[in-house]
Write an enzyme that holds these catalytic residues in place. Sequence first.
Site, PDB file in Angstrom:
ATOM      1  N   HIS A 205       1.596 -23.381  31.799  1.00 44.13           N
ATOM      2  CA  HIS A 205       0.233 -22.850  31.700  1.00 44.13           C
ATOM      3  C   HIS A 205      -0.507 -22.765  33.021  1.00 44.13           C
ATOM      4  CE1 HIS A 205      -0.817 -27.132  32.004  1.00 44.13           C
ATOM      5  NE2 HIS A 205      -2.007 -26.732  32.359  1.00 44.13           N
TER       6      HIS A 205
HETATM    7  C1  UD1 Z   1      -7.538 -26.261  32.740  1.00 45.71           C
HETATM    8  C2  UD1 Z   1      -7.462 -27.035  34.048  1.00 45.71           C
HETATM    9  C3  UD1 Z   1      -6.017 -27.443  34.302  1.00 45.71           C
HETATM   10  C4  UD1 Z   1      -5.454 -28.210  33.127  1.00 45.71           C
HETATM   11  C5  UD1 Z   1      -5.643 -27.416  31.845  1.00 45.71           C
HETATM   12  C6  UD1 Z   1      -5.248 -28.274  30.681  1.00 45.71           C
HETATM   13  C7  UD1 Z   1      -9.076 -26.339  35.763  1.00 45.71           C
HETATM   14  C8  UD1 Z   1      -9.237 -25.625  37.041  1.00 45.71           C
HETATM   15  N1  UD1 Z   1      -7.875 -26.207  35.169  1.00 45.71           N
HETATM   16  O1  UD1 Z   1      -6.754 -25.086  32.899  1.00 45.71           O
HETATM   17  O2  UD1 Z   1      -5.973 -28.286  35.434  1.00 45.71           O
HETATM   18  O3  UD1 Z   1      -4.087 -28.428  33.348  1.00 45.71           O
HETATM   19  O4  UD1 Z   1      -7.023 -27.067  31.689  1.00 45.71           O
HETATM   20  O5  UD1 Z   1      -4.859 -27.536  29.577  1.00 45.71           O
HETATM   21  O6  UD1 Z   1      -9.976 -26.978  35.293  1.00 45.71           O
HETATM   22  N2  UD1 Z   1      -8.813 -20.473  26.798  1.00 45.71           N
HETATM   23  C9  UD1 Z   1      -8.924 -20.288  25.439  1.00 45.71           C
HETATM   24  N3  UD1 Z   1      -9.380 -21.329  24.684  1.00 45.71           N
HETATM   25  C10 UD1 Z   1      -9.744 -22.511  25.213  1.00 45.71           C
HETATM   26  C11 UD1 Z   1      -9.652 -22.682  26.601  1.00 45.71           C
HETATM   27  C12 UD1 Z   1      -9.172 -21.663  27.385  1.00 45.71           C
HETATM   28  O7  UD1 Z   1      -8.601 -19.228  24.916  1.00 45.71           O
HETATM   29  O8  UD1 Z   1     -10.150 -23.409  24.468  1.00 45.71           O
HETATM   30  C13 UD1 Z   1      -8.259 -19.369  27.639  1.00 45.71           C
HETATM   31  C14 UD1 Z   1      -9.317 -18.465  28.222  1.00 45.71           C
HETATM   32  O9  UD1 Z   1      -8.787 -17.175  28.246  1.00 45.71           O
HETATM   33  C15 UD1 Z   1      -9.471 -18.975  29.628  1.00 45.71           C
HETATM   34  C16 UD1 Z   1      -8.069 -19.491  29.975  1.00 45.71           C
HETATM   35  O10 UD1 Z   1      -7.554 -19.961  28.743  1.00 45.71           O
HETATM   36  O11 UD1 Z   1      -9.906 -17.997  30.522  1.00 45.71           O
HETATM   37  C17 UD1 Z   1      -8.057 -20.590  30.996  1.00 45.71           C
HETATM   38  O12 UD1 Z   1      -8.905 -21.681  30.628  1.00 45.71           O
HETATM   39  P1  UD1 Z   1      -9.529 -22.655  31.751  1.00 45.71           P
HETATM   40  O13 UD1 Z   1     -10.266 -23.763  31.110  1.00 45.71           O
HETATM   41  O14 UD1 Z   1     -10.255 -21.863  32.779  1.00 45.71           O
HETATM   42  O15 UD1 Z   1      -8.267 -23.231  32.502  1.00 45.71           O
HETATM   43  P2  UD1 Z   1      -6.921 -23.845  31.930  1.00 45.71           P
HETATM   44  O16 UD1 Z   1      -5.824 -22.921  32.302  1.00 45.71           O
HETATM   45  O17 UD1 Z   1      -7.100 -24.254  30.538  1.00 45.71           O
HETATM   46  N1  UDP Z   2      -0.243 -31.441  24.481  1.00 41.97           N
HETATM   47  C1  UDP Z   2      -0.516 -31.277  23.123  1.00 41.97           C
HETATM   48  N2  UDP Z   2      -0.116 -30.119  22.512  1.00 41.97           N
HETATM   49  C2  UDP Z   2       0.540 -29.125  23.175  1.00 41.97           C
HETATM   50  C3  UDP Z   2       0.803 -29.300  24.561  1.00 41.97           C
HETATM   51  C4  UDP Z   2       0.399 -30.468  25.186  1.00 41.97           C
HETATM   52  O1  UDP Z   2      -1.096 -32.157  22.484  1.00 41.97           O
HETATM   53  O2  UDP Z   2       0.865 -28.122  22.559  1.00 41.97           O
HETATM   54  C5  UDP Z   2      -0.691 -32.680  25.160  1.00 41.97           C
HETATM   55  C6  UDP Z   2       0.385 -33.460  25.873  1.00 41.97           C
HETATM   56  O3  UDP Z   2       0.957 -34.427  25.019  1.00 41.97           O
HETATM   57  C7  UDP Z   2      -0.369 -34.096  27.034  1.00 41.97           C
HETATM   58  C8  UDP Z   2      -1.487 -33.123  27.321  1.00 41.97           C
HETATM   59  O4  UDP Z   2      -1.588 -32.285  26.171  1.00 41.97           O
HETATM   60  O5  UDP Z   2      -0.944 -35.342  26.653  1.00 41.97           O
HETATM   61  C9  UDP Z   2      -1.199 -32.306  28.552  1.00 41.97           C
HETATM   62  O6  UDP Z   2      -2.160 -31.316  28.688  1.00 41.97           O
HETATM   63  P1  UDP Z   2      -1.968 -30.018  29.573  1.00 41.97           P
HETATM   64  O7  UDP Z   2      -0.535 -29.770  29.794  1.00 41.97           O
HETATM   65  O8  UDP Z   2      -2.778 -28.965  28.943  1.00 41.97           O
HETATM   66  O9  UDP Z   2      -2.719 -30.406  30.912  1.00 41.97           O
HETATM   67  P2  UDP Z   2      -2.262 -31.126  32.270  1.00 41.97           P
HETATM   68  O10 UDP Z   2      -1.702 -32.459  31.929  1.00 41.97           O
HETATM   69  O11 UDP Z   2      -1.303 -30.227  32.963  1.00 41.97           O
HETATM   70  O12 UDP Z   2      -3.540 -31.208  33.047  1.00 41.97           O
END
Ligand code: UD1
Ligand code: UDP
Length: 359
Positions: A205
Amino acid sequence: MKVSIILGTRPEIIKFSPIIFEFERLGLDYFIVHSGQHYSYSMDRVFFEQLGLPDAKYNLEVGSGSHAFQTGRILMGVEEVLMHERPDVVLVQGDTNTTLAGALAAVKLHIPVGHVEAGLRSFDRSMPEEINRLLADHCSDLLFAPTEISRRNLLREGISDEKIYVTGNTVVDALFRNLRIAEHRRGILERLGLEKHEFFLVTVHRQENVDDRFRFSKILRGLELVNERFGLPVIYPIHPRAAKRMREFNLKPKGLRLVEPLDYLSFLLLEKYARLVFTDSGGVQEETCIMRVPCVTLRYNTERPETLEVGSNVLAGVEPKAIVEKAELMLERRPDWPNPFGDGRASERIVKILNEELA
Ligand code: UD1
Ligand code: UDP
């Protein structure tokens, strides 16, 4: 002591959960501010419901947007809440835009900041997370470093040793508590028609991997080759960012089973019983290491070098051939490494330190 917990994304909810339960157990005064960075049911609410977490007192409903837009709106929202509530300490976790905005809002109001999971460094400043964690650390008064490696990173940047506490990572606390519960609910394996140790699990992601069409295609090609080479199902619970990009770039990988993002218990169970996990997630690199499941990281660096040191994880990058080769390598590895992330009592330590420091 009145504590404000600031969170907003899936990993923050999971990694803060044992700290929240510790506050509850001790009857301490705290409240949760949710930035609204994650808002889809499967990225947010499902974790509150499944873990039994209390609702946030405030939800800023910031939603998605560019880095400046999202960080700026969280900053303004958190500032307003903090001016009204005047907590004695603000806690942030990890490296998201919510983390940075929460820390910055608090430090400017002269409210002490505690950073949970401090001191992680990939040394790659092109990653938004690296900027967020660096700046959050330098805004913080109490730095809860998960390991000695993270402590040394902080010392190298001139942060005073007195502010640093090596506590372990709360990811272990959450995992120990919930894996037991997950084991009683094996429905996910049946639902997906999977046999234990007879499938691969994938999460991809990260912005630098999925927002770049060429790079995302290469990763998907690598996973297709893995499916062809080993003949096992490849399950990919797809993060909304990656799903959006896959549609936009019109990528249609063959041999991968895309499913919605999973609830925590189902995901833990899939991790535990996967033959091997491919990921670019920070939390997943840690969890596979703790559960002794081999991991191939689809990146060129990691802020979790402990996993490389103990041998649970290897960096493959994004080239298809390298992804298959690293999978072959990790399938040979005996999963008997030690867990470098702590004993499952990080949350207890963190809350105890907060109590002592703020007394
Ligand atoms: C964010 C964090 C990343 C973390 C991840 C965990 C930052 C810069 N990045 O990335 O470090 O690993 O969360 O999962 O803070 N979207 C939805 N529904 C949601 C949330 C997001 O559809 O509930 C979609 C939207 O299109 C959005 C995109 O995902 O533009 C990215 O979401 P965003 O919160 O900006 O960053 P993540 O990639 O989730
Ligand atoms: N996770 C979850 N469901 C999923 C994928 C991940 O519950 O489908 C959990 C996973 O067990 C871990 C956390 O989400 O605890 C990791 O989150 P993510 O990969 O979004 O963020 P990152 O750790 O890279 O910031």
